[in-house]
Design a protein around this motif. Sequence first.
Motif, PDB file in Angstrom:
ATOM      1  N   ASP A  62       2.156   4.233  24.122  1.00  0.00           N
ATOM      2  CA  ASP A  62       1.170   3.497  24.917  1.00  0.00           C
ATOM      3  C   ASP A  62       1.835   2.338  25.662  1.00  0.00           C
ATOM      4  O   ASP A  62       1.605   2.139  26.857  1.00  0.00           O
ATOM      5  CB  ASP A  62       0.038   2.955  24.031  1.00  0.00           C
ATOM      6  CG  ASP A  62      -0.965   4.024  23.621  1.00  0.00           C
ATOM      7  OD1 ASP A  62      -1.259   4.912  24.444  1.00  0.00           O
ATOM      8  OD2 ASP A  62      -1.445   3.969  22.474  1.00  0.00           O
ATOM      9  N   GLU A  63       2.677   1.580  24.961  1.00  0.00           N
ATOM     10  CA  GLU A  63       3.385   0.462  25.598  1.00  0.00           C
ATOM     11  C   GLU A  63       4.331   0.962  26.688  1.00  0.00           C
ATOM     12  O   GLU A  63       4.420   0.360  27.758  1.00  0.00           O
ATOM     13  CB  GLU A  63       4.177  -0.331  24.553  1.00  0.00           C
ATOM     14  CG  GLU A  63       3.315  -1.126  23.600  1.00  0.00           C
ATOM     15  CD  GLU A  63       4.135  -1.805  22.514  1.00  0.00           C
ATOM     16  OE1 GLU A  63       5.387  -1.787  22.582  1.00  0.00           O
ATOM     17  OE2 GLU A  63       3.512  -2.353  21.587  1.00  0.00           O
ATOM     18  N   LEU A  64       5.045   2.046  26.410  1.00  0.00           N
ATOM     19  CA  LEU A  64       5.956   2.604  27.410  1.00  0.00           C
ATOM     20  C   LEU A  64       5.196   3.019  28.671  1.00  0.00           C
ATOM     21  O   LEU A  64       5.653   2.782  29.791  1.00  0.00           O
ATOM     22  CB  LEU A  64       6.713   3.804  26.841  1.00  0.00           C
ATOM     23  CG  LEU A  64       7.752   3.504  25.776  1.00  0.00           C
ATOM     24  CD1 LEU A  64       8.230   4.788  25.126  1.00  0.00           C
ATOM     25  CD2 LEU A  64       8.909   2.715  26.357  1.00  0.00           C
ATOM     26  N   GLN A  65       4.040   3.650  28.495  1.00  0.00           N
ATOM     27  CA  GLN A  65       3.248   4.073  29.643  1.00  0.00           C
ATOM     28  C   GLN A  65       2.810   2.862  30.462  1.00  0.00           C
ATOM     29  O   GLN A  65       2.860   2.893  31.686  1.00  0.00           O
ATOM     30  CB  GLN A  65       2.034   4.887  29.173  1.00  0.00           C
ATOM     31  CG  GLN A  65       1.146   5.377  30.296  1.00  0.00           C
ATOM     32  CD  GLN A  65       1.802   6.410  31.192  1.00  0.00           C
ATOM     33  OE1 GLN A  65       2.578   7.227  30.735  1.00  0.00           O
ATOM     34  NE2 GLN A  65       1.501   6.363  32.473  1.00  0.00           N
ATOM     35  N   TRP A  66       2.398   1.793  29.796  1.00  0.00           N
ATOM     36  CA  TRP A  66       1.989   0.585  30.529  1.00  0.00           C
ATOM     37  C   TRP A  66       3.179  -0.041  31.244  1.00  0.00           C
ATOM     38  O   TRP A  66       3.061  -0.518  32.371  1.00  0.00           O
ATOM     39  CB  TRP A  66       1.341  -0.439  29.598  1.00  0.00           C
ATOM     40  CG  TRP A  66      -0.039  -0.051  29.193  1.00  0.00           C
ATOM     41  CD1 TRP A  66      -0.465   0.297  27.944  1.00  0.00           C
ATOM     42  CD2 TRP A  66      -1.198   0.061  30.039  1.00  0.00           C
ATOM     43  NE1 TRP A  66      -1.795   0.631  27.964  1.00  0.00           N
ATOM     44  CE2 TRP A  66      -2.278   0.481  29.241  1.00  0.00           C
ATOM     45  CE3 TRP A  66      -1.425  -0.143  31.389  1.00  0.00           C
ATOM     46  CZ2 TRP A  66      -3.549   0.694  29.746  1.00  0.00           C
ATOM     47  CZ3 TRP A  66      -2.701   0.068  31.890  1.00  0.00           C
ATOM     48  CH2 TRP A  66      -3.743   0.481  31.081  1.00  0.00           C
ATOM     49  N   GLY A  90      -2.722   8.360  30.644  1.00  0.00           N
ATOM     50  CA  GLY A  90      -1.627   8.883  31.460  1.00  0.00           C
ATOM     51  C   GLY A  90      -0.556   9.612  30.671  1.00  0.00           C
ATOM     52  O   GLY A  90       0.372  10.154  31.259  1.00  0.00           O
ATOM     53  N   LEU A  91      -0.683   9.629  29.349  1.00  0.00           N
ATOM     54  CA  LEU A  91       0.294  10.320  28.514  1.00  0.00           C
ATOM     55  C   LEU A  91      -0.057  11.803  28.426  1.00  0.00           C
ATOM     56  O   LEU A  91      -1.189  12.164  28.126  1.00  0.00           O
ATOM     57  CB  LEU A  91       0.303   9.724  27.100  1.00  0.00           C
ATOM     58  CG  LEU A  91       0.771   8.271  26.978  1.00  0.00           C
ATOM     59  CD1 LEU A  91       0.464   7.734  25.584  1.00  0.00           C
ATOM     60  CD2 LEU A  91       2.241   8.142  27.300  1.00  0.00           C
ATOM     61  N   PHE A  92       0.909  12.662  28.689  1.00  0.00           N
ATOM     62  CA  PHE A  92       0.716  14.100  28.557  1.00  0.00           C
ATOM     63  C   PHE A  92       1.107  14.490  27.139  1.00  0.00           C
ATOM     64  O   PHE A  92       2.102  13.984  26.608  1.00  0.00           O
ATOM     65  CB  PHE A  92       1.556  14.856  29.582  1.00  0.00           C
ATOM     66  CG  PHE A  92       1.144  14.572  30.991  1.00  0.00           C
ATOM     67  CD1 PHE A  92       0.178  15.349  31.623  1.00  0.00           C
ATOM     68  CD2 PHE A  92       1.700  13.505  31.681  1.00  0.00           C
ATOM     69  CE1 PHE A  92      -0.218  15.073  32.913  1.00  0.00           C
ATOM     70  CE2 PHE A  92       1.310  13.221  32.986  1.00  0.00           C
ATOM     71  CZ  PHE A  92       0.340  14.010  33.596  1.00  0.00           C
ATOM     72  N   ARG A  93       0.345  15.397  26.543  1.00  0.00           N
ATOM     73  CA  ARG A  93       0.559  15.737  25.136  1.00  0.00           C
ATOM     74  C   ARG A  93       0.681  17.251  24.933  1.00  0.00           C
ATOM     75  O   ARG A  93      -0.071  18.010  25.534  1.00  0.00           O
ATOM     76  CB  ARG A  93      -0.608  15.224  24.308  1.00  0.00           C
ATOM     77  CG  ARG A  93      -0.781  13.723  24.321  1.00  0.00           C
ATOM     78  CD  ARG A  93      -2.167  13.349  23.762  1.00  0.00           C
ATOM     79  NE  ARG A  93      -2.340  11.920  23.638  1.00  0.00           N
ATOM     80  CZ  ARG A  93      -2.757  11.128  24.609  1.00  0.00           C
ATOM     81  NH1 ARG A  93      -3.028  11.604  25.794  1.00  0.00           N
ATOM     82  NH2 ARG A  93      -2.894   9.827  24.417  1.00  0.00           N
ATOM     83  N   LEU A  94       1.596  17.646  24.057  1.00  0.00           N
ATOM     84  CA  LEU A  94       1.702  19.031  23.593  1.00  0.00           C
ATOM     85  C   LEU A  94       1.659  18.995  22.069  1.00  0.00           C
ATOM     86  O   LEU A  94       2.492  18.341  21.435  1.00  0.00           O
ATOM     87  CB  LEU A  94       3.008  19.683  24.040  1.00  0.00           C
ATOM     88  CG  LEU A  94       3.137  20.099  25.491  1.00  0.00           C
ATOM     89  CD1 LEU A  94       4.528  20.667  25.758  1.00  0.00           C
ATOM     90  CD2 LEU A  94       2.073  21.123  25.865  1.00  0.00           C
ATOM     91  N   HIS A  95       0.673  19.697  21.483  1.00  0.00           N
ATOM     92  CA  HIS A  95       0.520  19.719  20.034  1.00  0.00           C
ATOM     93  C   HIS A  95       1.398  20.794  19.415  1.00  0.00           C
ATOM     94  O   HIS A  95       1.537  21.884  19.973  1.00  0.00           O
ATOM     95  CB  HIS A  95      -0.939  19.979  19.653  1.00  0.00           C
ATOM     96  CG  HIS A  95      -1.859  18.881  20.062  1.00  0.00           C
ATOM     97  ND1 HIS A  95      -3.103  19.117  20.570  1.00  0.00           N
ATOM     98  CD2 HIS A  95      -1.721  17.530  20.047  1.00  0.00           C
ATOM     99  CE1 HIS A  95      -3.696  17.965  20.847  1.00  0.00           C
ATOM    100  NE2 HIS A  95      -2.868  16.990  20.550  1.00  0.00           N
TER     101      HIS A  95
END
Length: 180
Positions: A62-66, A90-95
Amino acid sequence: MARIIITSASAQVRSQLTSLLSSSGFSVFRCCGNGSELRRSINECEDGIVILAGSIPGCNPDELQWDYGEHIHFLLIGKPEALDSFEHPGLFRLHLPLSSQAVIGAVEMLTQLHQMHLPKRSETEKQLVERAKKHLMHENGYTETQAHRYLQQYAMQHGIRMADLARRIIQESSETEEST
């Protein structure tokens, strides 16, 4: 092409992702094992794609995205419960578990997004940047890569376009030559 940084606490995961991406035609810029290495790498490459696989010491997505989301796309790979704890949209996720094709598809999509957001330089601006690089190479003894990196880093740190910085360098060198 977008620069890709792979970050995982596991050297084996970093190696597997690098092999997978390389075999699919992607070039990996750097591999990192912790948050401080990642931040240094992001600052060096300035834009691109970061793949975060698993929990990373000293790293909060989260901090990196900001901090970097304007220039960097983040792809998180992990267990659903871990990835759901991050809030930034804005973070893309793959489970996990996931297939190689899912990773390749996600990287291809992020590469396309990256290309769409890159500012396009005019021919005049490209020529200015080339002239400024030649000036830095001649005056400071930089290699072409060092001159380019200097222009990129200075422009990003000072929030100006690279072409504007190049224009200023050329202008200042012309004024110096005229006064001598």
